[in-house]
Design an enzyme around this catalytic site. Structure first.
Site, short mmCIF file in Angstrom:
data_model
loop_
_atom_site.label_atom_id
_atom_site.label_comp_id
_atom_site.label_asym_id
_atom_site.label_seq_id
_atom_site.Cartn_x
_atom_site.Cartn_y
_atom_site.Cartn_z
N ARG A 256 9.02 3.54 11.92
CA ARG A 256 9.39 2.49 10.97
C ARG A 256 9.81 1.24 11.73
NH1 ARG A 256 7.05 5.14 7.99
NH2 ARG A 256 7.62 5.95 5.93
N GLU A 285 8.32 -5.28 6.27
CA GLU A 285 7.71 -4.33 5.35
C GLU A 285 8.70 -4.01 4.24
OE1 GLU A 285 5.72 -0.86 6.91
OE2 GLU A 285 5.58 -1.74 8.90
N HIS A 309 0.12 -0.45 9.35
CA HIS A 309 0.83 0.68 8.74
C HIS A 309 -0.13 1.51 7.89
CE1 HIS A 309 4.97 2.24 7.17
NE2 HIS A 309 4.11 3.22 7.45
#
Length: 339
Positions: A256, A285, A309
Site C-alpha cells: 500500500r 490512492e 495498482h
C-alpha cells in the site's frame, strides 16, 4: 420489467454475460480514470443495483431523493470508503460476493477467485524486481527513442538476480507466491515478520529468517514491502529506512502506498540514496483521493518502474473475482426482484 445494474468500470465479459441474463447493464466506459462521485450519484437515479470494485466510494448522497438503488454488489466492504451505515439506513442491501472455499491449494489458497490474486500480485512483484535488475524499462525507452543500439552496451548494465539478496518485509500470501520464484532465481531470500515460520516452512519456501527489519533492509539488494496497512503503519518506511539501504539497492512496493513516506522515497531516488524503485501502489490512492493518480515527480524518473495498482490483472484472477460479485447480484435479483 428487468432491473438495471450500473457497473462501475469495464470488467471481464463472463461477469457481464451472467448479469445480462437477468438485468439490463450500463457499464462506465472509461479505463483511464475512476468513476466520480457525481457520476455515481447520477447513476443511482437510473439504476436498481450497483456493481462496484472495492476502491469505488459509497456515499450517503447516492441514496437521496430519486434514488432507485436497492443493492450494491461488492467484493470487499471498506469502512474508509463505504458508508455502510447510510446504506443500511436507506434499506440498500450490501450484496457480498461469495467466499471462495479452498480446495486444491496445499497452502489453503484456492486456485479460483481470491487464491489467484496473491499469485498474480506476487508474480507482478517479481516482474518489477526483474525490470529493475535488468533495467528493462530504461532499455525499452532508449530503443523507442533512438531506434538503434550498441550491442553489449555498458549504458544499461544491471545487477541481475544471481547471488543477490532480496528482503521480503512481511510474509503473507503474496510473499509466499513470490518467494518460491525468487529462490529459484539463485537469490538469497530473507524475510521478516512478527512470528517466525517453522523450520519446515522456511525450507519449503526457500527463505531465511531475519529478526531485525533494519538488518533485512540493510542487507538486501532488493527490498520488497509486503505488509498489510493499518493506521499504525502510516509512513512506516521513510527517510531512516531508505538511508539504511545500499545505494545500489532497489525498493519494491506492491503493498500500500500509505505505508511509505512518498516525499522521502522521491528524495532517496533523486539524490542517489537508493538506485531505483518498482512501484505498484501510491500515496494518491483511495481513501486519500477518489480518483487515484501517480505523482508527477515519479513519472519523470527513469529509474522507477510504475504499474497502476493492478496486481490481480490476469484474466483468470480478475475474471473469477468479478464473476463471484456477479453471481451474488444475480442470486439476489432472482430471489427478490419484483419489477
Amino acid at each position: 420489467m428487468r432491473p438495471k445494474i450500473f457497473v462501475s468500470q469495464p470488467i471481464p465479459q463472463p461477469a457481464l454475460d451472467l448479469m445480462a441474463e437477468v438485468a439490463d447493464l450500463e457499464v462506465f466506459p472509461w479505463t483511464h480514470r475512476e468513476v466520480s462521485i457525481d457520476e455515481l450519484e447520477s447513476a443511482a437515479q437510473r439504476s436498481d443495483y450497483f456493481f462496484i470494485m472495492h476502491t469505488v466510494p459509497v456515499r450517503a448522497r447516492y441514496f437521496g431523493p430519486g434514488s432507485r438503488l436497492k443493492g450494491i454488489g461488492m467484493q470487499l466492504a471498506r469502512e474508509d470508503l463505504h458508508d455502510l451505515a447510510a446504506m443500511k439506513a436507506a434499506g440498500v442491501k450490501q450484496i457480498m460476493s461469495k467466499p471462495v472455499v479452498p480446495t486444491d491449494d496445499p497452502d489453503g489458497y484456492s486456485l479460483d477467485g481470491y487464491g489467484l490474486n496473491p499469485r498474480a500480485t506476487g508474480q507482478l512483484m517479481v516482474a518489477l524486481l526483474l525490470n529493475c535488475a535488468y533495467r528493462v524499462n530504461e532499455s525499452d525507452m532508449f530503443c523507442r527513442a533512438n531506434g538503434f543500439f550498441q550491442e553489449m552496451t555498458m549504458q544499461f548494465m544491471g545487477h541481475g538476480t544471481t547471488g543477490k539478496t532480496v528482503g521480503l518485509y512481511g510474509f503473507g500470501k503474496v510473499a509466499k507466491q513470490a518467494a518460491r520464484l525468487l529462490s529459484a532465481m539463485d537469490m538469497e531470500v530473507l524475510y521478516t515478520k512478527r512470528t517466525r515460520l517453522s523450520t519446515d516452512d522456511e525450507t519449503k519456501w526457500g527463505v531465511t529468517w531475519c529478526a531485525d527489519p533494519d538488518d533485512l533492509v540493510a542487507r538486501s539488494d532488493y527490498v520488497c514491502l509486503l505488509v498489510d496497512f493499518d493506521d499504525s503503519k502510516l509512513k512506516m518506511f521513510g527517510e531512516r529506512e531508505f538511508k539504511l539501504m545500499k545505494p545500489t539497492a532497489y525498493f519494491i512496493n506492491v503493498a500500500r502506498g500509505r505505508l511509505v513516506d512518498q516525499d522521502a522515497l522521491i528524495a532517496a531516488l533523486t539524490d542517489g540514496t537508493i538506485a531505483g524503485a518498482g512501484l505498484e501502489v501510491f500515496w494518491t490512492e483511495p481513501p486519500n483521493v477518489v480518483d487515484p493518480y501517480v505523482d508527477e515527480r515519479l513519472r519523470k524518473m527513469d529509474n522507477v518502474v510504475l504499474t497502476p495498482h493492478n496486481g490481480g490483472a490476469t484474466y483468470a484472477s480478475r475474471g473469477a473475482q468479478t464473476l463471484r460479485i456477479a453471481e451474488a447480484l444475480v442470486e439476489e435479483i432472482k430471489a427478490n426482484w419484483t419489477g
